[in-house]
Each structure stands twice: as C-alpha cells, then as structure tokens.
Design a protein around this motif. Structure first.
Motif, short mmCIF file in Angstrom:
data_model
loop_
_atom_site.label_atom_id
_atom_site.label_comp_id
_atom_site.label_asym_id
_atom_site.label_seq_id
_atom_site.Cartn_x
_atom_site.Cartn_y
_atom_site.Cartn_z
N ALA A 1 83.65 75.60 -6.68
CA ALA A 1 83.36 76.47 -7.81
C ALA A 1 84.57 76.48 -8.74
CB ALA A 1 83.06 77.89 -7.33
N GLY A 2 84.32 76.31 -10.01
CA GLY A 2 85.39 76.31 -10.99
C GLY A 2 85.84 74.92 -11.40
N ALA A 3 85.53 73.94 -10.57
CA ALA A 3 85.94 72.57 -10.89
C ALA A 3 85.13 72.03 -12.08
CB ALA A 3 85.72 71.66 -9.68
N PRO A 4 85.76 71.23 -12.92
CA PRO A 4 85.04 70.68 -14.07
C PRO A 4 83.89 69.79 -13.62
CG PRO A 4 87.17 69.62 -13.84
CD PRO A 4 87.16 70.77 -12.88
N PHE A 5 82.81 69.88 -14.37
CA PHE A 5 81.62 69.11 -14.03
C PHE A 5 81.64 67.78 -14.74
CE2 PHE A 5 77.34 67.92 -15.55
CZ PHE A 5 76.76 67.61 -14.33
N GLU A 6 81.48 66.71 -13.99
CA GLU A 6 81.43 65.38 -14.60
C GLU A 6 80.26 64.54 -14.10
OE1 GLU A 6 85.26 64.54 -13.26
OE2 GLU A 6 86.16 65.70 -14.90
N ALA A 7 79.88 64.80 -12.87
CA ALA A 7 78.86 63.94 -12.27
C ALA A 7 77.94 64.75 -11.37
CB ALA A 7 79.53 62.85 -11.44
N ILE A 8 76.77 64.22 -11.13
CA ILE A 8 75.96 64.75 -10.05
C ILE A 8 76.03 63.73 -8.91
CG2 ILE A 8 74.48 66.07 -11.60
CD1 ILE A 8 72.32 63.95 -11.23
N TYR A 9 75.57 64.14 -7.74
CA TYR A 9 75.75 63.32 -6.56
C TYR A 9 74.45 63.19 -5.79
CZ TYR A 9 80.49 64.72 -7.73
OH TYR A 9 81.67 64.96 -8.41
N ALA A 10 74.18 62.00 -5.32
CA ALA A 10 73.04 61.79 -4.44
C ALA A 10 73.57 61.56 -3.03
CB ALA A 10 72.24 60.58 -4.90
N ILE A 11 73.03 62.25 -2.07
CA ILE A 11 73.54 62.10 -0.71
C ILE A 11 72.99 60.83 -0.09
CG2 ILE A 11 73.74 63.17 1.57
CD1 ILE A 11 73.27 65.87 0.26
N ARG A 12 73.91 59.98 0.37
CA ARG A 12 73.52 58.71 1.00
C ARG A 12 73.42 58.87 2.50
NH1 ARG A 12 73.31 53.41 -0.61
NH2 ARG A 12 73.93 52.41 1.33
N THR A 13 74.45 59.46 3.07
CA THR A 13 74.43 59.76 4.50
C THR A 13 75.05 61.13 4.72
OG1 THR A 13 76.62 58.81 4.87
CG2 THR A 13 74.76 57.32 5.14
N GLY A 14 74.62 61.78 5.79
CA GLY A 14 75.20 63.07 6.12
C GLY A 14 74.44 64.23 5.51
N SER A 15 75.13 65.37 5.43
CA SER A 15 74.48 66.56 4.89
C SER A 15 75.53 67.54 4.39
CB SER A 15 73.60 67.21 5.95
OG SER A 15 74.34 67.43 7.14
N PHE B 1 71.01 74.00 2.01
CA PHE B 1 71.46 72.89 2.85
C PHE B 1 70.81 71.63 2.30
CE2 PHE B 1 71.38 76.56 5.85
CZ PHE B 1 72.74 76.62 6.11
N GLN B 2 71.60 70.61 2.08
CA GLN B 2 71.06 69.39 1.46
C GLN B 2 71.17 68.21 2.41
OE1 GLN B 2 73.47 71.30 -0.03
NE2 GLN B 2 72.15 72.45 -1.40
N MET B 3 70.15 67.37 2.40
CA MET B 3 70.24 66.17 3.22
C MET B 3 70.04 64.90 2.40
SD MET B 3 67.50 67.62 5.89
CE MET B 3 66.21 66.54 6.37
N THR B 4 69.97 63.76 3.08
CA THR B 4 69.99 62.47 2.39
C THR B 4 68.91 62.39 1.31
OG1 THR B 4 68.60 61.60 4.16
CG2 THR B 4 70.95 61.14 4.28
N GLY B 5 69.25 61.77 0.21
CA GLY B 5 68.32 61.59 -0.88
C GLY B 5 68.27 62.77 -1.83
N GLU B 6 68.88 63.90 -1.44
CA GLU B 6 68.87 65.07 -2.31
C GLU B 6 70.08 65.06 -3.25
OE1 GLU B 6 66.10 67.88 0.51
OE2 GLU B 6 68.26 68.10 0.73
N ILE B 7 69.92 65.79 -4.35
CA ILE B 7 70.90 65.72 -5.43
C ILE B 7 71.76 66.98 -5.45
CG2 ILE B 7 71.17 65.54 -7.94
CD1 ILE B 7 69.95 63.05 -6.78
#
Lengths: 247, 247
Positions: free
Chosen positions: A58-72, A89-95
């Motif tokens: 929280a507070g960090a500058p926003f530059e990118a979104i991320y897609a989860i490849r492995t893990g959670s 809770f996010q798992m693989t394939g979620e943004i």
DNA sequence: GTATCGGTTTGATCCAAGTCAACCCTTGCT
DNA sequence: AGCAAGGGTTGACTTGGATCAAACCGATAC
C-alpha cells in the motif's frame, strides 16, 4: 547451503502468454493467436516473489498489473491501529494490482503465500495495446468487472452470513477455483493460516478452527491441518442455501 | 391529480456532458472540450427512475452503464432465501452497472432511493470510443478501479470494525461525498432507511438506531429522523482511529 | 379531526462469536 | 535426539449485537 535470494527477482524470461497453459483463465482469454503474440510483446518480464514477501505494498506507486503464473497471494488493507483485513486470496491466472489504477498508487498489500511467480504487465502499455486490440480491451474490462462482482459476494458473506455459512462458502469457492485449474475440487492444500482465513471471513481464528472441527464431526470434510478433503459437497452447499432458511 | 408515470422513462433529452455541472466527478473528467463532445454524441438518452423502482435488476441483460444525474440509488444482492445485502449507495456523478460487464448480465439490483435521473451510456459504444480517446479510456479504468478500492473499504468495515465505528465511517463518507458535490458536509438528509443502512453496514436496524442515539447523547451529531447534522467531525474521526486502539 | 401505516426508537433478554488460556501438533534448528 | 517456535485445537467464560416486543412519531388518507 543456498544463497538467500532477494525477495523479488526479475527473471529476465519472456512471459510468453501464447505458451502458457493458463491463458484460458487469464488476460489472453478470447484473443486470437496473432493478438496473443502482441500481448506477449508487452508482457516483458516475469518476477519471482518469495513466500511472505510483498509483490507490492500500500502506498507504492502503480506501474503494472500482475498475472499470477505460479503460486498464490493474499491482498490486505491495514488500519492505522494495525487491524488487518484480508480482501482476497488469488491463485494462478488471476490478476493483481487493479486497485492501483484509480490513484496511481497501490491501496493494498499483495503478499505471496508461497514462493510464486508473476507476469509483469506494464499498465500504460496495456492501455495502449487495448486501444488497438478490441478483444483485449473487452477481456480486461471483464477482468475488472469480475473483481467488482467478487467483492460484492464477499460483502454478502461478511454482512449477512453466519460463521459456518462463511466458511462453507469459502471452501466451495476454493473448490471451484481449483477445479477450473485442473486440480481436484475435493482435495487440496490451504496456503493460508487460520488467522488469514479468519481475517478474510470477518471471524477470529478460533471460530474458524471450531467451524472446521464442526464440519469434520458432521462428516462434511476431512481436515488435517492445512490439508482439506471435501467429503460431502452437497452438504456444504445446503449449509449455504438451506441453513440460511432459518427464520 | 397527476397521472401515474411509468417507473422508467426515456426522456428523449440529450444528456450533454459538456453542459453538465457534474462532469468533474463523472466520466468526462480529464477530457478536453472536443473529447467531451464525442462522449456527448454517445450518451444518447437520459432516463427517469421513480423512487423505489429498479434501474436494472439482477439477471437482466447488460447493455449500458449509467451515470447518475439527479437523485440517488442503492445497489443490493439477494440470497435465495431472501436475505439482502446492500452493496452500496450511489449519488450524483457516480457510475452504476459496472457489475454487468463480466457476464453480460447484471449481478445486482439498482434501486432509486428517490425520484432520479440517469444518463444511459451504451457500453459497446463506450468501448468503441474509449479505443479512440485515450483520456476517456483512462478515466473509465479509474472509475472501475475506484469501485474496487471502495469495495475493499467496505470489506474492512464489515470484517474488522465494531458497530459504532461502522456508522461513524459511513457518516464521514457521506459527508465527504456531499461536500464534493457542493453541499454542506455537516448537514444532510439521508435518503435510505435505517434498515438499508443496517444491511449495508452488516448490522440490524435497531443497532443502527441505537448507535445514532449514542452519537447524539455524546454530542457528536444531531439526529432528527433522516436529517443529520454533524456537530463534532473530529470526534467522529477519532471514533474511527482512536477507539480502534482498544486493546 | 381520527385512523392508518411505514419507519424509528427504546427496553429486556438471548446467543453467536469473541476473548482468554491451556495444550497439542508439526517442523525446523542446534 | 531434544528443543523452540509457530500454527492449530479445545474449553470456560464474556460480551456486543441480535432478537423480541412495545411504544412512538410523522406522514398521508379518510
């Protein structure tokens, strides 16, 4: 004796959506081969995030979104006094990271629940490309909207359900998502602690633990620490609709 | 003796964002004059929605999003057994219908809290235009992201706050939004019932009422049915951060 | 005026979940 | 192997908010 790896590592590898077996769940969904290649060109890097480390805070500058490849991951917001609310809770394939668009600053923390890897999608470039590729634009809008709908479901859960209903809804949701990824819908490993589940469900960890024990006693699930086996899927579903029928 | 008007009326009037005093809060924010004109061309109609009537209902096909011109709305989701969860209260300049994008079907009900008017923004055309107008695209993404961030705030409220904190947070939020619209931040009229507030905050209406009375006794607000006057804004704020400090 | 009705307030009691505390597993470290 | 530490479970007790019930208020209808 291995060297301690840094928390977040650019791997240098190309992400290659076109090769990714998650593409049916993720941003490339509905794109043609040629369109996916253009998305590939933009998803420049992957990044490893070690367990318990932040992908962003929280507070960090926003530059990118991320897609989860492995893990959670989990996402959470903190109150000044330290109270934590897990928002998902996010798992693989979620943004991850959509919260940052509105203010150019992330408004929550994203923490890896296990050693994980994400695809980095620079947001400005994604906007550029989605002005050119209609199907990408549409899919991106769907992803954001899905997040809004999901959030409404959590509000329903937090605002109107009783402890056991909340946990049943949580387990059914996990089951469905594991199934969508080709894993067993009936048997899986929880990556989060009871405390984190409790925070997500608006309950204390003791209450979560008791509800698990109750489900076990009733023969609905077999619980062994973080290992879960759902024995009576319909029983769990009834807990939601039926038990709700209480006057 | 007036004729009973239908619930939802197309007015035939052009919406005219360029003339609208809400444009700084709404979708046209950040657009140049020429760009706003192009948006105008797309926002073809307004629609009146009478108090207690639906703008759209869960399950209805999704075609457009809506910007509130006058009045206010609530959105809610229903469980099969009839339990209702209010997911938000929206006022002028705010956007309704984003939940429908993900599945081409609305997933909640939007109900007018008073006789209201919305601008109809056909979604397919909005996507078309936002592929051409970068600033519109970006503003639309911000609007969606803002909704996600707002939802996280509600989760925090539902999952981690006590009854009085929830009501304080609710009042402070309303106050801020009235102020942003040029109304008094200290004195306003609630458009929703205690029951609806309760549903939104995950409380019963009696609890809401008691919390209002308590605030009144403590000299924080003057409550007269739906009329609210905030006497001690800082006191309310402290209730949130400070009272939270309870061990 | 009086009746009615939806919404609100207030009081008395109850109960689901929170709190506090002890104990029990795993797992990883020395 | 033995120990420490971080989760997890379980029990006893407390409590904040729910529930039930009655009365109140301010509209609109008669």
């Amino acid at each position: 004796m291995q060297m301690k790896a840094p928390a977040v590592t650019p791997t240098g590898l190309k992400a290659a959506c076109s090769q990714c077996n998650l593409r049916e769940l993720c941003l490339p969904f509905g794109l043609t081969g040629e369109e996916i290649d253009r998305l590939d060109a933009l998803v420049a890097t992957r990044r490893k995030v070690r367990r318990q480390h932040h992908l962003y805070s929280a507070g960090a500058p926003f530059e990118a979104i991320y897609a989860i490849r492995t893990g959670s991951f989990k996402t959470d917001v903190l109150l000044e006094d330290g109270r934590e609310q897990v928002t998902g809770f996010q798992m693989t394939g979620e943004i991850l990271g959509l919260d940052g668009i509105s203010s150019e600053t992330h408004s929550c923390n994203a923490t890896a629940l296990e050693d994980s890897e994400v695809c980095v999608i620079p947001f400005a470039q994604l906007e550029d490309l989605s002005r050119q590729v209609e199907s990408l634009q549409h899919q991106f809008h769907k992803v954001m909207s899905r997040e809004i709908v999901r959030d409404h479901g959590v509000m329903m859960l937090l605002g109107s359900m009783r402890a056991e209903e909340r946990l049943a809804a949580f387990l059914l949701n996990l089951s469905k998502r594991f199934m969508a990824r080709g894993y067993s819908p009936a048997e899986f490993h929880l990556r989060m602690t009871r405390d984190e589940i409790g925070s997500y469900l608006g309950l204390k960890l003791e209450t979560v633990s008791r509800a698990f024990s109750k489900f076990q006693d009733e023969g609905l699930v077999a619980v062994h620490q973080k290992h879960i086996r759902i024995i009576d899927l319909d029983g769990l579903r009834q807990l939601l609709t039926h038990c709700a029928k209480r006057p």
